[in-house]
Design a protein around this motif. Structure first.
Motif, PDB file in Angstrom:
ATOM      1  N   ASP A 102       0.900  -1.131   0.010  1.00  0.00           N
ATOM      2  CA  ASP A 102      -0.106   0.131  -0.035  1.00  0.00           C
ATOM      3  C   ASP A 102       0.813   1.322   0.090  1.00  0.00           C
ATOM      4  O   ASP A 102       0.271   2.305  -0.297  1.00  0.00           O
ATOM      5  CB  ASP A 102      -1.083   0.084   1.117  1.00  0.00           C
ATOM      6  CG  ASP A 102      -0.624  -0.491   2.422  1.00  0.00           C
ATOM      7  OD1 ASP A 102       0.510  -1.273   2.482  1.00  0.00           O
ATOM      8  OD2 ASP A 102      -1.200  -0.187   3.518  1.00  0.00           O
ATOM      9  N   SER A 103       2.169   1.164   0.567  1.00  0.00           N
ATOM     10  CA  SER A 103       3.047   2.449   0.410  1.00  0.00           C
ATOM     11  C   SER A 103       3.187   2.664  -1.138  1.00  0.00           C
ATOM     12  O   SER A 103       3.737   4.042  -1.196  1.00  0.00           O
ATOM     13  CB  SER A 103       4.194   2.172   1.115  1.00  0.00           C
ATOM     14  OG  SER A 103       4.999   1.293   0.433  1.00  0.00           O
ATOM     15  N   ARG A 160       8.792  -6.581   1.475  1.00  0.00           N
ATOM     16  CA  ARG A 160       7.592  -6.184   1.221  1.00  0.00           C
ATOM     17  C   ARG A 160       6.973  -7.452   0.109  1.00  0.00           C
ATOM     18  O   ARG A 160       5.693  -7.315  -0.182  1.00  0.00           O
ATOM     19  CB  ARG A 160       7.591  -5.031   0.260  1.00  0.00           C
ATOM     20  CG  ARG A 160       7.643  -3.794   1.334  1.00  0.00           C
ATOM     21  CD  ARG A 160       7.849  -2.333   0.669  1.00  0.00           C
ATOM     22  NE  ARG A 160       8.801  -2.353  -0.346  1.00  0.00           N
ATOM     23  CZ  ARG A 160       8.796  -1.197  -0.943  1.00  0.00           C
ATOM     24  NH1 ARG A 160       7.985   0.041  -0.746  1.00  0.00           N
ATOM     25  NH2 ARG A 160       9.707  -0.803  -1.787  1.00  0.00           N
ATOM     26  N   HIS A 225      10.200   5.749  -0.449  1.00  0.00           N
ATOM     27  CA  HIS A 225       9.943   5.339   0.851  1.00  0.00           C
ATOM     28  C   HIS A 225       8.450   5.205   0.486  1.00  0.00           C
ATOM     29  O   HIS A 225       7.564   4.216   0.996  1.00  0.00           O
ATOM     30  CB  HIS A 225       9.924   6.497   1.981  1.00  0.00           C
ATOM     31  CG  HIS A 225       9.255   6.155   3.085  1.00  0.00           C
ATOM     32  ND1 HIS A 225       7.868   6.970   3.269  1.00  0.00           N
ATOM     33  CD2 HIS A 225       9.337   5.774   3.964  1.00  0.00           C
ATOM     34  CE1 HIS A 225       7.407   6.720   4.222  1.00  0.00           C
ATOM     35  NE2 HIS A 225       8.153   5.862   4.968  1.00  0.00           N
ATOM     36  N   SER A 226       7.620   6.301  -0.019  1.00  0.00           N
ATOM     37  CA  SER A 226       6.281   5.971  -0.236  1.00  0.00           C
ATOM     38  C   SER A 226       5.797   6.941  -1.387  1.00  0.00           C
ATOM     39  O   SER A 226       6.248   7.947  -1.866  1.00  0.00           O
ATOM     40  CB  SER A 226       5.536   6.644   0.987  1.00  0.00           C
ATOM     41  OG  SER A 226       5.729   7.816   1.415  1.00  0.00           O
ATOM     42  N   VAL A 228       1.968   8.983  -2.438  1.00  0.00           N
ATOM     43  CA  VAL A 228       0.704   9.191  -2.104  1.00  0.00           C
ATOM     44  C   VAL A 228       0.021  10.014  -3.172  1.00  0.00           C
ATOM     45  O   VAL A 228       0.558  11.320  -3.584  1.00  0.00           O
ATOM     46  CB  VAL A 228       0.975   9.861  -0.800  1.00  0.00           C
ATOM     47  CG1 VAL A 228      -0.400   9.942  -0.112  1.00  0.00           C
ATOM     48  CG2 VAL A 228       1.670   9.114   0.062  1.00  0.00           C
TER      49      VAL A 228
END
Lengths: 906, 64, 270
Positions: A102-103, A160, A225-226, A228
């Motif tokens: 999900d990240s 992951r 890292h992410s 979004v």
């Protein structure tokens, strides 16, 4: 299946629409569909999970629509039993599904796509017709300004997901996508690739990456890292740590997840059913010396199923698996071959043209737009036409039989088919002519479907007019068609293999095992090549032991004749009929052979930096391997050992990656650590390129405490002598501080260098690239062929590569060679170039433009001559000749002028 | 080779005052849309340039 | 005269079988092949403004006897023509001996000794409606808009009487059958030839070949500024490919297929 003519009416009428998985869900398809436009065979299939008829017993409209009655809902799955001698598994891979992470935001925003999805966006046959636009934009108009690629999604990752291996191909495809996206974009496009190590280790890949860098593609070394989606709908926000260690935030319009390759559960199931051993990554377990053999004898595997790899490597392995699969069953070759009986061909040379025109309705594909009876009536008025008719489907079996009948009854000697593309249907109609006793070249096609009814569906009257033009052009050309003949040239069913290293020996053995005599030529006094000086493979196989076995096999095989200390002095002939003179110190030998395989290998370059040659502690890999092999006391005394990567590679003068050195250094480092766990081992690198399964040994090395220091081209390590050892100074990237390390042994991962192949290249009419590597016919699709027929390449002469890849390529070369050797003769002629010696001035303007080396100068007559066995009929020479001395048979100038004149003369 | 010849002939035509009437584009068989776009664009361009001036000259000549 | 002596030596020492130069006959300087048997004829060797494509005669001779050793009185343009003919394998450099005449301006000789270098007078009408012999292609392009360029060239081309003089005199035209006589490209018996296709066919065939000797322009009875046209051809070839025909013995870009494509098709400007 046999009845479907892929007209597409069924899909047009089908009411059920679903997401198209081929377009990664970015577009829609029907329940009856062709999976993708290049599908072979081009037949429609019904998705039984959504078809209304099959799921709810409603609808069934396709069955009623189909003009050729190809749909049968009552059809049942049938079980078939095949008796085979070998099995090849080429089941491919699935792209990693990033939904679970999900990240990374996949599935949360349409503009976060996988690399497969982005591939479809760029494709002309993709959901947006090749227009680069935001998937979130309903009108497909808004173009992105910034795109980011995230590498290693589902690869090199045990947190992951469970894919510890490197997927090998993603770095290169990301660079390619970035370059292509910029080409597709009308406005300046910012492309950024976030990576851990750039693994562009293939042939010419580094050059491509440097080109992309130069053109402004950004490469940022960072694990993101992410990802979004922004709440204000202004793109996608990415948070990452830059190489300086600070946290950065940047917005992008599209984020592409470079998803890795993995083996599907279905493939794993099948492998388990077959008792085939798989490794940790679910890839088929193979070894370096048998790269396409599974643990079960008689079952072979190729492609990504044996480990992540790119297209050229997959193609090589495929040919390689074919060779391996036939090696032990070669006695069965040709036992199931059936002879075709061909009717006697009619001599039409002195007949007046009698042209028959067959106009196809293609169901409603053509007939629905074009007034076919009108076109037929028009065709009857054209000069030379003595017969014209329309067909519902000219290509259907019954029409074919009828056509042959009509040709015979009406004594037709030219046939014009106005239907679809010669690309798909010319072979079929040529066969009809053969069956009717006509020369197959007396056929001309007018494409009134793809070029007319399909594209002008809205203007039927003008489309009919255009169909008449196309038919008139075809008729005027057909008037000038003449019979072309092919002759059979015998093939010398034996091979010459140049180079007695691992690749050459493998190729020779593979050919010999399939029953073809081989002459193996080695310049040195013994077989084995570089492999004699190596230690272990990364899978810990003892190379010298394996090579010794191989040499025994070569020496013991009755079909292999080895010439040691021999060089090629002279070469004559062409595919199927080569004649080579070898010179040894004592004598000269002349050999007749049908094909040649070049496996001349490469050499380890001698470094000219880092004190090499000036200090005993500094050595190359081959020298270090010799210490390992001999258990040299120098190793026992060494407490600190360092490796420097990319010595002489990936630099301006040699801008290629030597491919094997990262793995070699790491394997040697691990070996040192195993022998002496207290030793300190350091590796200085630019990008660690332990691609594919090799990634695991990189992880092992880090777990063992081997230290890795990154450097770049501007801050190379500096090496100075200090007593019996040397001192290495480098600016540490993370600490931003100079580091100085004293070591007892420094091993340099020196460049692998091409041999000087000039003389060989000239003799075999092949070319080498600017780095000296032999140039294959096509870098992706024909990786072991040369543009010159009958000559093949393998091993490091092609590019630096590890043993497993050399062996795979060698077997592939053998396999390709057998496509020629297995035939007793080759067909020569047909659509090839011809020289009119009266017109040729001997200017030789054509020789250099021939990509197949099929034209020679006849010095005596001062004119050129064409070798019909090599000519592929591309017509480049005919276009180059200022005097029309060269013409392409079947497309000669008179025919083309006639076509043009008739087009203009409307 | 094609691109070489076309580049040269384009230059020559420009010199003759016939620029813009020759165009080269690489289109693969998979790029139907591109083909349509290019042909449509080029047709429109040529139409906007007006009739071929050479036709008038050569016909005038034939007429005497 | 040194030239005469040198030519005599070539013949007498059997370095060449024939020496091609000029000799005066009936008051005209015309090409002549001097031989050992009549070596004294060389006393009448002429060097003057008159020029003929001696290289073309050499080609014809070599066709008949490939082993024949030929000496040539070579001007600067002949040197270029010879280089080109070597490149295209029409003459063997081993069989050719040249005695050079420095006729183009250079640091050594500041004045040119050649009809080509004397500016040709262009009449007023031609200046107003046609193409000035002495205009540079770049200036022509810059100073006239496209419609005017077309009308000026059409004025020139329509004068063509299809005598083929330009081709016949051209030292680098060596094809056995000429495209200008190809019935499918140039309709036979039609005069004047279809414009501009007749001239463009020749211009295209000159690409990578024309060595800028100007003989075609001298030969043209209709006063078409052909040299000016082919200088544009040469400019284009040199701008796009950096190739100057006859400069070196080096293949033309049109007869080499490269391994990589560096040229990209020009975008369509609308």
């Amino acid at each position: 299946m046999d009845k479907c003519i892929a007209c597409g009416l069924c899909a047009e009428k089908c009411p059920k629409k679903v997401d198209d998985e081929y377009n990664e869900g970015l577009g829609k398809r029907k329940a009856i569909y062709v999976p993708y436009s290049q599908a072979v065979p081009l037949k429609y299939a019904i998705d039984d999970t959504i078809c209304l008829k099959l799921t709810k017993d409603r609808c069934g409209i396709c069955e009623k629509t189909c003009p050729s009655g190809a749909i049968n809902f009552a059809d049942q799955a049938k079980e078939k039993t095949l008796n085979v001698g070998s099995i090849i598994l080429a089941m491919g891979f699935e792209s990693f599904d990033p939904s679970g992470i999900d990240s990374l935001g996949f599935g949360q925003h349409p503009d976060i796509v996988t690399s497969m999805g982005f591939e479809r966006i760029l494709s002309a046959t993709g959901p947006f017709g090749g227009h680069l636009c935001l998937p979130s934009d309903k009108d497909h108009e808004k173009a992105p300004k910034k795109i980011a690629w995230l590498q290693c999604v589902g690869s090199r990752d045990q947190n992951r997901c469970s894919n510890a291996y490197c997927s090998s191909v993603c770095c290169m495809y990301a660079v390619k996508q970035a370059v292509m996206a910029r080409e597709h974009s009308h406005d300046p496009l910012d492309c950024a690739i976030f990576y851990m190590d750039m693994r562009t280790h293939g042939k010419d890949f580094d050059r491509y990456m440097e080109g992309a860098k130069k053109n402004g593609v950004r490469f940022i070394q960072s694990r993101v890292h992410s990802v979004v989606p922004r709440l204000d709908h202004q793109g996608i926000e990415m948070r990452f740590i830059d190489p300086d260690g600070t946290i950065q935030t940047e917005n992008f319009d599209i984020v592409v997840l470079s998803t890795g390759l993995q083996i599907s559960a279905a493939c794993v199931d099948l492998a388990n059913t077959m008792n085939i051993e798989l490794d940790h990554g679910n890839f088929v377990k193979t070894d370096s010396f048998n790269p396409v053999s599974t643990s079960v004898p008689g079952i072979y595997a190729c492609g990504v199923f044996t480990g992540p790899k790119d297209i050229p490597q997959s193609v090589m392995e495929a040919s390689s698996a074919a060779a391996a699969a036939t090696e032990y069953i070669s006695s069965a070759r040709h036992t199931l071959t059936k002879e075709i009986v061909i009717p006697q061909e009619r001599d039409t040379e002195y007949e007046l043209p009698k042209i028959g025109v067959f106009v196809c309705n293609c169901g409603t594909n053509i007939g629905g737009v074009i007034d076919v009876p009108d076109v037929v009536a028009y065709a009857r008025t054209l000069p030379g036409v003595t017969y014209a008719e329309e067909n519902l489907f000219t290509c259907s079996q019954d029409t074919q039989d009828k056509m042959a009948q009509v040709i015979k009854e009406n004594h037709l000697n030219r046939v014009v088919v106005a239907a679809c593309s010669p690309k798909t249907h010319e072979p079929l109609f040529r066969q009809t002519l053969i069956n009717a006793g006509l020369n197959k070249h007396l056929l001309e096609m007018a494409n009134i479907r793809n070029h007319d009814s399909w594209v002008h569906a809205k203007e039927p009257a003008r489309a009919t007019q255009k169909a008449k033009h196309l038919v008139r052009m075809a008729v005027s050309k057909s008037m000038l068609l003449n019979s072309l003949f092919e002759t059979q040239l015998p093939v010398t069913q034996s091979a010459l293999v140049v180079g007695g290293g691992i690749a050459g020996m493998t190729a020779a053995l593979s050919l010999a095992r399939q029953g073809f005599p081989v002459s193996l030529v080695e310049r040195e006094q013994n077989l084995g090549g570089n492999a004699r000086k190596l230690f272990h493979t990364y899978m810990d196989e003892d190379i010298p032991v394996q090579v010794k076995t191989m040499i025994h096999q070569v020496n013991d095989h009755p079909m292999i004749h080895t010439y040691l200390g021999a060089v090629i002095e002279h070469l004559d002939g062409f595919v199927g009929n080569f004649n080579t003179t070898l010179a040894t110190s004592e004598s000269k030998v002349t050999i007749d052979h049908g094909v040649a395989i070049l496996a001349t290998g490469a050499v380890e370059a001698k470094p000219d930096e880092y004190l090499y040659g000036n200090h005993d502690a500094v050595m190359t890999h081959l020298e270090f391997d010799s210490l390992l092999r001999k258990n040299d006391p120098m190793l026992d005394g060494a407490e600190d050992i360092a490796f420097i990567q990319c010595v002489g590679s990936r630099e301006e003068a040699h801008p290629y990656c030597s491919k094997v050195c990262c793995t070699h250094s790491i394997h040697s480092a691990v070996e040192v650590k195993k022998r002496n766990p207290n030793a300190n081992v350091y590796i200085f690198y630019r990008d660690i390129r332990t691609y594919g399964k090799r990634e695991l040994i990189y992880k092992q090395a880090r777990d063992m405490g081997i230290l890795f220091f990154r450097y770049d081209l501007n801050s190379k390590p500096r090496v100075t002598p200090s007593g019996t050892g040397v001192t290495i100074r480098i600016l540490d990237h993370i600490l931003k501080m100079p580091v100085s390390i004293d070591v007892d042994i420094l091993c340099l991962a020196s460049r692998i260098e091409a041999r000087d192949n000039q003389a060989l290249a000239q003799a075999f009419k092949i070319t080498c690239d600017s780095d000296g590597w032999m140039l294959e016919a096509h870098q992706k699709l024909r990786p072991v062929d040369f543009a010159t027929d009958g000559v093949f390449l393998c091993g490091m002469a092609h590019y630096p590569k590890p043993i497993d890849e050399s062996i795979a390529q060698a077997k592939a070369a053998a396999s390709r060679a057998i496509t020629t050797l297995a035939r007793s003769s080759i067909s020569v002629g047909g659509v090839v170039s011809r020289v009119n010696e009266q017109l040729c001035s001997g200017c030789q303007g054509c020789i250099e433009v021939c990509p197949y080396n099929a034209i020679q100068m006849n010095e005596k007559k001062h004119v050129v001559s064409i070798n019909a066995a090599l000519c592929k009929g591309c017509g480049a020479c005919a276009a180059a000749c200022p005097s029309e001395a060269l013409t392409l048979e079947g497309f000669n100038n008179e025919q083309i002028y006639a076509q043009i004149k008739s087009a203009m003369g409307a | 080779m094609t691109v070489k010849r076309i580049a040269f002939v384009q230059e020559l035509l420009k010199f003759m005052g016939l620029e813009g009437r020759l165009h080269l584009e690489w289109i693969s068989s998979a790029e139907a849309q591109k083909y349509v776009d290019v042909v449509t664009k080029f047709t429109e361009k040529i139409r906007n340039m007006g009739p071929n001036p050479l036709r008038a000259i050569n016909e005038m000549k034939k007429a005497g | 005269m040194d030239m005469v002596k040198a030519a005599k030596e070539l013949l007498l020492q059997d370095k060449v079988d024939i020496f091609l130069g000029y000799r005066k006959l009936d008051g005209h300087q015309i090409p002549h092949g001097f031989t050992k048997a009549h070596v004294d004829d060389l006393d009448q060797l002429e060097i003057s403004l008159n020029r003929y494509p001696l290289e073309k005669i050499a080609c014809d001779l070599a066709q008949k006897d490939p082993a024949l050793k030929i000496g040539i009185l070579a001007r600067d343009c002949s040197q270029r023509a010879l280089n080109l003919l070597y490149t295209w394998d029409q003459l063997n450099p081993e069989n050719i001996e040249t005695l050079t005449v420095n006729c183009c301006p250079s640091p050594l000789s500041t004045h040119g000794d050649c009809s080509y270098l004397t500016p040709k007078p262009t009449g007023d009408y031609k200046k107003a409606h046609g193409v000035d012999y002495n205009d540079s292609p770049k200036d022509f392009l810059a100073n006239h808009d496209s419609g005017e360029r077309l009308s000026r060239w059409m004025y020139e081309f329509q004068k063509c009487i299809k005598c083929y003089g330009c081709r016949n005199v051209c030292p680098v035209c060596f094809c056995k059958e000429c495209s200008l006589e190809h019935p499918n490209l140039v309709e036979p018996g039609v005069l004047p030839a279809e414009v501009p296709i007749f001239h463009l066919i020749r211009a295209t065939h000159m690409a990578g070949r024309c060595i800028d000797c100007g003989l075609c322009e001298d030969a043209c009875p209709a006063h078409i500024p052909l040299r000016m046209l082919y200088r544009e051809v040469n400019d284009a070839v040199s701008d796009i490919f950096g190739y100057v025909p006859g400069d070196h013995i080096e293949k033309s870009p049109f007869s080499i297929i490269g391994k990589t494509v560096e040229l990209t098709p020009a975008p369509m400007d609308v």
